[in-house]
Design an enzyme around this catalytic site. Structure first.
Site, PDB file in Angstrom:
ATOM      1  CG  HIS A 190      -2.154  -0.918   0.837  1.00 25.35           C
ATOM      2  ND1 HIS A 190      -2.227  -2.208   1.285  1.00 25.35           N
ATOM      3  CD2 HIS A 190      -3.220  -0.727   0.039  1.00 25.35           C
ATOM      4  CE1 HIS A 190      -3.308  -2.772   0.787  1.00 25.35           C
ATOM      5  NE2 HIS A 190      -3.937  -1.897   0.044  1.00 25.35           N
ATOM      6  NE  ARG A 295      -6.439   1.117  -2.309  1.00 21.55           N
ATOM      7  CZ  ARG A 295      -5.896   1.258  -3.517  1.00 21.55           C
ATOM      8  NH1 ARG A 295      -5.720   2.450  -4.032  1.00 21.55           N
ATOM      9  NH2 ARG A 295      -5.522   0.189  -4.214  1.00 21.55           N
ATOM     10  NE  ARG A 331     -11.161  -0.884  -0.651  1.00 17.69           N
ATOM     11  CZ  ARG A 331      -9.927  -1.198  -1.014  1.00 17.69           C
ATOM     12  NH1 ARG A 331      -9.735  -2.079  -1.978  1.00 17.69           N
ATOM     13  NH2 ARG A 331      -8.886  -0.648  -0.433  1.00 17.69           N
ATOM     14  CD  GLU A 429     -10.158  -7.066  -2.559  1.00 23.77           C
ATOM     15  OE1 GLU A 429      -9.136  -6.448  -2.900  1.00 23.77           O
ATOM     16  OE2 GLU A 429     -10.939  -6.636  -1.684  1.00 23.77           O
ATOM     17  CG  ASN A 452      -3.300  -4.355  -6.309  1.00 20.34           C
ATOM     18  OD1 ASN A 452      -2.969  -4.473  -7.473  1.00 20.34           O
ATOM     19  ND2 ASN A 452      -3.663  -3.205  -5.782  1.00 20.34           N
ATOM     20  CG  ASP A 453      -5.778  -7.904  -1.562  1.00 15.35           C
ATOM     21  OD1 ASP A 453      -4.713  -8.230  -0.995  1.00 15.35           O
ATOM     22  OD2 ASP A 453      -6.439  -6.908  -1.244  1.00 15.35           O
ATOM     23  NE  ARG A 463      -1.358  -5.766  -1.771  1.00 16.76           N
ATOM     24  CZ  ARG A 463      -2.496  -5.089  -1.897  1.00 16.76           C
ATOM     25  NH1 ARG A 463      -3.652  -5.685  -1.689  1.00 16.76           N
ATOM     26  NH2 ARG A 463      -2.489  -3.830  -2.230  1.00 16.76           N
ATOM     27  CB  CYS A 500     -10.011  -0.813  -9.089  1.00 13.05           C
ATOM     28  SG  CYS A 500     -10.394  -2.053  -7.866  1.00 13.05           S
TER      29      CYS A 500
HETATM   30  C1  PEP Z   1      -6.663  -4.768  -4.968  1.00 12.18           C
HETATM   31  O1  PEP Z   1      -6.520  -5.636  -4.098  1.00 12.18           O
HETATM   32  O2  PEP Z   1      -6.351  -4.950  -6.162  1.00 12.18           O
HETATM   33  C2  PEP Z   1      -7.220  -3.445  -4.621  1.00 12.18           C
HETATM   34  C3  PEP Z   1      -7.523  -2.559  -5.546  1.00 12.18           C
HETATM   35  O3  PEP Z   1      -7.350  -3.148  -3.297  1.00 12.18           O
HETATM   36  P1  PEP Z   1      -6.106  -2.746  -2.345  1.00 12.18           P
HETATM   37  O4  PEP Z   1      -4.900  -2.578  -3.213  1.00 12.18           O
HETATM   38  O5  PEP Z   1      -6.495  -1.510  -1.625  1.00 12.18           O
HETATM   39  O6  PEP Z   1      -6.014  -3.930  -1.438  1.00 12.18           O
HETATM   40 MG    MG Z   2      -7.442  -5.349  -2.146  1.00 10.62          MG
END
Ligand code: PEP
Ligand code: MG
Length: 542
Positions: A190, A295, A331, A429, A452-453, A463, A500
Site C-alpha cells: 500500500h 479507499r 469502498r 479479489e 493486487n489481492d 504482496r 481497479c
Molecule cells: C486490490 O486488491 O487490487 C485493490 C484494488 O485493493 P487494495 O490494493 O487496496 O487492497
Molecule cells: Mg485489495
C-alpha cells in the site's frame, strides 16, 4: 566518494534530485532509551490532556448538531474525568515518584482504577471503568501520536527508510518529499500504491548505507538507481533528464479533455483510485470520469480515533461537490492486513492478510460499520454514489451487508434525515469470489477486480514480501484465466466489470485487458493520462 550507485526496484516512476533524510523508526524517543525528566513528562501530560479536552468538546458539538444526545452525554461524562483533580494528580504523582513517562503513568493509573471499579460489581462503576479507559486511551494516543518520530523535512527531501507503513507515508509533507527509497517493500504494497497516487518517485529493495544522511542524491525511478553524491557531470545530465521528464508530462496533459475512446471507437470508462479529497482534486485535474475506488480506510488511517459519521459525511460531500455528478465509488473499510490503526486495538494475528480484515471486520463490528454506512447513505442524497465491498468470498456476506444497508436506510428515514439508495458492487479479489463470480454477479450491481489481492491469494505469495516479488506476478496465466471467467460471468448477467488493481495502470497490458472485455479501468490520478493514451492507441476488435 562520488557517484555511489545503488540498485532497487521502481514502484513509482519518475526522477528526483534532493537531499537524503534517513527515517529511522526504531529510535523512537518515547521508548525505553529516552531519559525521563519528570518535569518535562508532566508538561507533556498537561499539553496532551488539554488537546484531548479540546477534541472531546469538538466531538460533543458534532454529536449535538447530529441530534445524538445520548452520545453527547457520554462524552460529557468523559469531560468530567479529564478534569477530575484526583485523576490528574494521581498521574502527576506517579510521574514524579516513579520516574516514568507520561504515557506509562496514564496506563498504570488507568489499569489500577479499572481493576478497582470492576471489582465493585456495580454496573455504574463498571461503566465508569470503561469511561476512564476511554479517556486515558485518548490522551495516550495523542502522546504517542506526537512521538511518531516522523522527521522534520527540508525542501526536496529524498526519504530513505527500512520500510514505511501507509500511515507514516500519509503523515509526511507531500510538498517536501521528492522521492522515497526503502530497503523493504514491494510493487503491490500500500505504501507503493500511495507513492504512485501522490506522484512521488519511489524505489524499494535498496540496501543503502546508514552514513548517507544529509547527502545529495539522484533517484532514477525509471532505471531503479539511486546515485549518492553525484559528480557535477552526472548531476547536470540528470537536471536535463528531469526537464525532459517534465516536458513528457506536459505533453500528456494535452490529453486531459480528450475522451478515453479506443482507436476503433469503443468508449472505456476511465476512473481514479483515491484515498482523500486531495486525490479527488488531482483526479479531476487529470480528467477522471469518476472515482472507481475511494479507499475509505484511509480516512481511518488518517485519524487518531474512529472518525465520526459527520467527519466521513463531510469528506464525501466535498468529493461529490468536486465530481459534479460523476460517480463516486466508495469502498467500505478495508482495514487489517498491512493497514492497521492503533485505536482499533485489533488482537494480534499470525497471518493478518488472511485474518479479520475488510468486510469480516465490519460484520463483527456493526457499530463501526453502521456509522460508515450512515455517512455514505446521507452523502448519496447529494450525488452519484456507489458502494464497493472488499474481500468478498460468499453471497452470504453480501446478503448480510445488504440487510445492514437496508436497516440503516430505514433508521435514517425514520429520523427524517435525507439519504439515498446506492448501487452495491463486489470487489473480486479472492480466488473464491472469482470462481463463483456467476453467483456474486447475481447479487450485486457491478464487479470490480482487485488484481493486487487476487494475485496475492491466487499465487499464495505475500504482496508485501520484497524477496518474493519476482513471483507476485499479475500476468500469471492463473490470474488471466480468472479475469476472463469473471468478465464472462458478469457480462452474461448484464453487469459491468471494472479493474481497479495495479494491473490497470500497466500500459503494456491495456489492450489485452480491453480485448478481454473490461468495461472500466480505475487507476491512481497521476496514471490517468498515460492510461488514456494507451486506451486511445488500443484496438479492441479482433
Ligand atoms: C486490490 O486488491 O487490487 C485493490 C484494488 O485493493 P487494495 O490494493 O487496496 O487492497
Ligand atoms: Mg485489495
Amino acid at each position: 566518494m562520488y557517484n555511489k550507485v545503488m540498485f532497487g526496484k521502481c514502484v513509482s516512476d519518475g526522477i528526483a534530485i534532493g537531499r537524503i533524510t534517513i527515517y529511522n523508526r526504531r529510535i523512537s524517543p518515547d521508548q525505553g532509551s529516552r531519559k525521563i525528566v519528570p518535569k518535562k513528562e508532566i508538561a507533556r501530560f498537561n499539553e496532551a490532556r488539554k488537546e484531548a479536552r479540546g477534541l472531546l468538546e469538538d466531538n460533543i458539538s458534532i454529536e449535538l448538531a447530529d441530534n445524538h444526545a445520548t452520545n453527547a452525554e457520554i462524552l460529557e461524562s468523559h469531560l468530567t474525568i479529564i478534569d477530575d483533580p484526583e485523576y490528574i494528580n494521581a498521574i502527576k504523582n506517579l510521574i514524579r515518584k516513579g520516574g516514568i513517562s507520561a504515557e506509562q503513568a496514564i496506563e498504570n493509573i488507568r489499569d489500577s482504577l479499572n481493576a478497582k471499579f470492576r471489582a465493585l460489581d456495580d454496573p455504574y462503576m463498571q461503566a465508569r471503568a470503561e469511561d476512564i479507559q476511554d479517556v486515558s486511551n485518548r490522551i495516550i494516543r495523542i502522546l504517542v501520536g506526537k512521538n511518531r518520530n516522523v522527521p522534520k523535512l527540508g525542501s526536496a527531501t529524498i526519504l530513505l527508510a527500512d520500510d514505511l507503513s501507509p500511515s507514516e507515508t500519509m503523515q509526511l509533507d507531500k510538498n517536501k518529499v521528492v522521492a522515497f527509497v526503502t530497503r523493504r517493500g514491494s510493487k503491490l504494497s500500500h505504501t507503493a500504491i500511495l507513492s504512485r497516487t501522490m506522484g512521488i518517485p519511489a524505489i524499494v529493495g535498496v540496501d543503502f548505507p546508514s552514513d548517507c544522511d544529509g547527502k545529495i542524491a539522484i533517484v532514477d525511478a525509471y532505471k531503479g538507481e539511486v546515485i549518492i553524491s553525484p559528480s557535477d557531470s552526472v548531476l547536470n545530465s540528470y537536471m536535463e533528464e528531469l526537464e525532459k521528464d517534465r516536458r513528457r508530462i506536459d505533453e500528456l496533459k494535452a490529453l486531459v479533455d480528450q475522451p478515453p475512446i479506443t482507436a476503433d471507437g469503443k468508449y472505456i470508462n476511465l476512473w481514479a483510485n483515491v484515498g482523500n479529497i486531495y486525490d479527488v482534486n488531482k483526479a479531476i485535474e487529470n480528467g477522471a470520469e469518476g472515482i472507481g475506488l475511494f479507499r475509505s480506510e484511509f480516512i481511518y488511517i488518517n485519524s487518531d480515533d474512529f472518525p465520526s459519521e459527520e467527519k466521513q459525511y463531510q469528506i464525501y460531500c466535498s468529493a461529490i461537490r468536486l465530481l459534479e455528478g460523476k460517480p463516486l465509488t466508495i469502498r467500505t473499510i478495508d482495514l487489517g492486513g498491512d493497514k492497521q490503526v492503533p485505536y482499533m486495538n485489533m488482537p494480534h494475528e499470525d497471518n493478518p492478510a488472511m485474518g479479520n480484515r475488510a468486510v469480516r471486520y465490519c460484520l463483527g463490528h456493526k457499530d463501526v460499520f453502521k456509522t460508515e454506512i450512515r455517512a455514505i447513505l446521507r452523502a448519496a442524497a447529494l450525488g452519484n454514489v456507489r458502494v464497493l465491498l472488499p474481500m468478498i468470498i460468499s453471497p452470504e456476506e453480501i446478503w448480510q451487508i445488504k440487510e445492514i444497508f437496508h436497516e440503516v436506510h430505514e433508521e435514517l428515514v425514520a429520523e427524517g434525515i435525507p439519504c439515498g439508495y446506492v448501487p452495491i458492487g463486489a470487489m473480486i479479489e479472492t480466488p473464491a469470489a472469482a470462481i463463483i463470480s456467476d453467483i456474486i454477479a447475481n447479487e450485486v450491481d457491478f464487479l470490480s477486480i482487485g488484481t493486487n489481492d487476487l494475485t496475492q491469494y491466487t499465487l499464495a505469495v505475500d504482496r508485501q514480501n520484497t524477496d518474493l516479488e519476482f513471483i507476485c506476478d499479475y500476468h500469471h496465466n492463473a490470474i488471466l484465466r480468472l479475469l476472463k471467467t469473471v468478465i464472462i460471468n458478469a457480462h452474461d448477467r448484464g453487469k459491468r466489470v471494472c479493474v481497479c488493481g495495479e494491473i490497470a495502470r500497466d500500459t503494456s497490458f491495456t489492450e489485452t485487458l480491453l480485448r478481454m472485455g473490461v468495461d472500466e479501468l480505475s487507476v491512481s490520478p497521476n496514471q490517468l493520462l498515460k492510461v488514456k493514451q494507451a486506451i486511445r492507441n488500443a484496438r479492441v476488435s479482433h
